[in-house]
Design a protein around this motif. Sequence first.
Motif, short mmCIF file in Angstrom:
data_model
loop_
_atom_site.label_atom_id
_atom_site.label_comp_id
_atom_site.label_asym_id
_atom_site.label_seq_id
_atom_site.Cartn_x
_atom_site.Cartn_y
_atom_site.Cartn_z
N ALA A 1 0.96 -0.80 -0.22
CA ALA A 1 0.10 0.28 0.07
C ALA A 1 1.26 1.30 -0.07
O ALA A 1 2.18 1.10 0.46
CB ALA A 1 -1.01 0.09 1.19
N PRO A 2 0.77 2.36 -0.14
CA PRO A 2 1.26 3.66 -0.73
C PRO A 2 1.25 3.57 0.94
O PRO A 2 2.89 4.09 0.81
CB PRO A 2 -0.10 4.91 -1.21
N GLY A 3 0.91 3.88 1.86
CA GLY A 3 1.40 3.85 3.33
C GLY A 3 1.75 5.78 3.48
O GLY A 3 2.76 5.77 4.03
N LEU A 4 1.56 6.68 2.61
CA LEU A 4 1.07 7.62 3.10
C LEU A 4 1.02 8.44 4.13
O LEU A 4 -0.35 7.70 4.57
CB LEU A 4 1.19 8.59 1.84
N TYR A 5 1.01 9.24 4.69
CA TYR A 5 0.62 9.89 6.16
C TYR A 5 -0.63 10.59 5.54
O TYR A 5 -0.25 12.13 5.59
CB TYR A 5 1.87 10.28 6.87
N ASP B 1 6.97 11.71 -12.45
CA ASP B 1 5.91 12.56 -12.92
C ASP B 1 4.93 13.50 -11.80
O ASP B 1 3.66 13.30 -12.34
CB ASP B 1 6.21 11.65 -14.24
N LEU B 2 5.49 13.38 -11.28
CA LEU B 2 3.76 14.52 -9.59
C LEU B 2 4.13 15.80 -9.91
O LEU B 2 4.42 16.50 -8.95
CB LEU B 2 4.04 13.34 -8.80
N GLN B 3 5.50 16.16 -11.16
CA GLN B 3 5.75 18.19 -9.99
C GLN B 3 4.75 19.32 -9.59
O GLN B 3 4.44 19.20 -8.61
CB GLN B 3 6.45 18.42 -11.09
N ASP B 4 3.47 18.30 -10.33
CA ASP B 4 2.42 19.43 -9.80
C ASP B 4 1.95 19.25 -8.20
O ASP B 4 0.93 19.80 -7.91
CB ASP B 4 1.59 19.74 -10.89
N PHE B 5 2.37 18.07 -8.10
CA PHE B 5 1.73 17.65 -6.85
C PHE B 5 2.16 17.79 -5.67
O PHE B 5 1.19 17.19 -4.43
CB PHE B 5 0.79 16.20 -6.93
N LYS C 1 -0.25 18.65 -2.72
CA LYS C 1 -1.76 18.04 -2.77
C LYS C 1 -1.51 16.83 -1.92
O LYS C 1 -0.50 16.45 -1.05
CB LYS C 1 -1.53 17.24 -4.36
N PHE C 2 -2.27 16.52 -0.98
CA PHE C 2 -2.47 15.86 0.69
C PHE C 2 -2.97 14.05 -0.58
O PHE C 2 -3.72 14.72 -1.57
CB PHE C 2 -3.77 16.17 1.43
N PRO C 3 -3.05 13.49 0.40
CA PRO C 3 -2.99 11.93 -0.86
C PRO C 3 -4.36 11.35 -0.93
O PRO C 3 -4.94 10.97 -1.60
CB PRO C 3 -2.59 10.40 0.83
N TRP C 4 -5.63 12.20 -0.67
CA TRP C 4 -6.65 12.27 -0.37
C TRP C 4 -7.13 12.58 -2.27
O TRP C 4 -8.17 12.00 -2.55
CB TRP C 4 -7.92 11.70 0.27
N GLN C 5 -6.56 13.85 -2.03
CA GLN C 5 -6.92 14.45 -3.49
C GLN C 5 -5.95 13.19 -4.93
O GLN C 5 -6.32 13.80 -5.69
CB GLN C 5 -6.04 15.67 -2.90
N LEU C 6 -5.25 12.33 -4.62
CA LEU C 6 -4.36 11.06 -5.76
C LEU C 6 -5.28 10.54 -5.68
O LEU C 6 -5.82 10.06 -5.10
CB LEU C 6 -3.54 11.18 -5.06
N SER C 7 -5.02 10.09 -7.07
CA SER C 7 -6.04 8.53 -7.45
C SER C 7 -4.72 7.49 -7.16
O SER C 7 -3.85 7.62 -6.44
CB SER C 7 -5.87 8.21 -8.87
N GLY C 8 -4.93 6.10 -6.44
CA GLY C 8 -4.46 4.93 -6.12
C GLY C 8 -3.07 5.36 -6.53
O GLY C 8 -2.03 4.72 -5.88
N ARG D 1 2.90 6.08 -6.74
CA ARG D 1 4.11 6.79 -7.69
C ARG D 1 4.08 8.01 -6.54
O ARG D 1 5.50 7.99 -6.33
CB ARG D 1 3.77 7.94 -8.66
N ALA D 2 4.17 8.12 -5.75
CA ALA D 2 4.16 9.17 -4.75
C ALA D 2 5.41 8.64 -3.73
O ALA D 2 6.59 8.71 -2.99
CB ALA D 2 3.06 10.10 -3.98
N SER D 3 5.09 7.55 -3.11
CA SER D 3 5.54 6.44 -2.53
C SER D 3 6.77 5.85 -2.22
O SER D 3 7.56 5.73 -1.94
CB SER D 3 3.98 5.57 -1.92
#
Lengths: 286, 258
Positions: B87-91, B126-130, B133-140, B145-147
């Motif tokens: 899982a991404p495991g983002l806080y 490829d997430l320069q613009d994010f 943003k908070f994790p819930w604003q991003l798709s799975g 990718r963030a993780s």
Amino acid sequence: MRSVVSICVVVGALIFVWYLAAVSLNSTWALDKAKRAGLELGTKELILDTWSQEKPKLPAPHQVASELWKTTVEKKITSKRSLIFHSWITLSSTLVGFLIGTSLGILLAIGIVHNNAMNMSVMPWAIASQTIPILAIAPMIIVVLNSIGVQGLLPKAIISSYLCFFPVVVGMVKGLRSPDKIDTDLLHTYNATNAQKFWKLRLPTSMPFLFASLKVGISASLVGAIVGELPTGAVRGLGARLLAGSYYGQTIQIWSALIMAAMVAAALVGILALLQKVMLKRMGMT
Amino acid sequence: MSPKISAKSVDLTFSTNDGPVDALKDVNLDINEGDFVSFIGPSGCGKTTFLRVLADLERPTGGTVEINGVSPKIARESRAYGYVFQAPGLYPWRSIGKNIKLPLEIIGLSKHEQSERVKRVLKLVDLQDFENKFPWQLSGGMQQRASIARALAFDADILLMDEPFGALDEIVRDHLNEQLLDLWKTTSKTICFVTHSIPEAVYLSTKIVVMSPRPGRIIDFIESTLPNERPLDIRDSSEFISISQRVREGLRSGHSYE
């Protein structure tokens, strides 16, 4: 909108029952009084009498309301007859006690979570402390503190904190242990220290638990502050109003102090609920 | 050249209420610097457990593991690897940028260095613009990718990835696979990648480790003959298909004794 309607319905029903109860509880006195005066009371006169006695067993809602109005709006808040003045006395020791109790609770929870010896030893004592009736221990606290020269707000605050630390300990122990395994593992792979794990993961994760505990804690604090005012024969505070009211059979005064205490409690819990909503939303945890 | 990661007769037995379970039995494996190694097998074959052993999240009950010539514990303490979980495991209370900064704060990098690295890795995935943003604003897929970006920001030369794309749909997965290959080529990291998808394993890896359950063990070790340059349509080539077949046969033989 629908919740407003349902709240109004429930309140309306309660007030209706309250009026009925006032009639049945106060009618004996009304009939007695009429008999002594040699009067016959009609149903209408009887009902009106039960709703307007000076020292009724159960004062009617409008009597309490008008007493509340008189002692809040129509009195200067520095007056000793002002309920706002008395509420502030109780509220201040509630808040100080809440602060002490919450800090103590959080510190104990941190100790319990990080130290196995504390984990084994503190919790049973915390639970035992809550099995002692507060009414039994409150006078002791006041007497002991008085003998070492601590008077006024602090003894009451300590009684408040005695009631308030417990829900905070229980909630925070659970909260600080609530991070998911994956989140803990992640910090483990970074070789984070315990302090880093605490500040960056455990504490933020525990926030929903903290707020739930704070809401229970602050109402317990208020109860503690009122109870703390009873055994001392205090002359100020909502507890003192309750006590004085019961000495002189001033039931209207007792009930208005009770309603005031309930409103203060509702306001305190409401503020915390609002804070919780804003905070958790900002943290993305709703 | 000594291997980057070396496992010698590694055993790991979990004790459960139903008695001991052999999660790993006599696992021997050498991984060289710059390898892209996939671990494939049915659930319960110990592929994730092996990765966790490398990461010092589990301790083996027998045998030795060395990473960069030292034990996994010392490797972890010297922050030798980045780990990407299933899982991404983002806080949720941290923005994407702040999430990526998490390991950097823990190492104690300067604020300036932190933001530099965040910019760099966000560009890689490829997430320069994010960043804000908070994790819930991003798709799975974006969260995963963030993780990965978070693991890359750590800048360890080993990347351990535990089914990072398992929960994503095929299209997103293809895209991330391509990106991951690009990353691997540009950063020349050593990657250990757990998956249960045969095409994913064959497409990505230079080496494929086929594992089998009860007890968890290695039953085949395949060195890929595919070139390093791998467009998506390489998956239709006969070479790709023959490697896939070998993996499939390995998986099947591991099951046959049941």
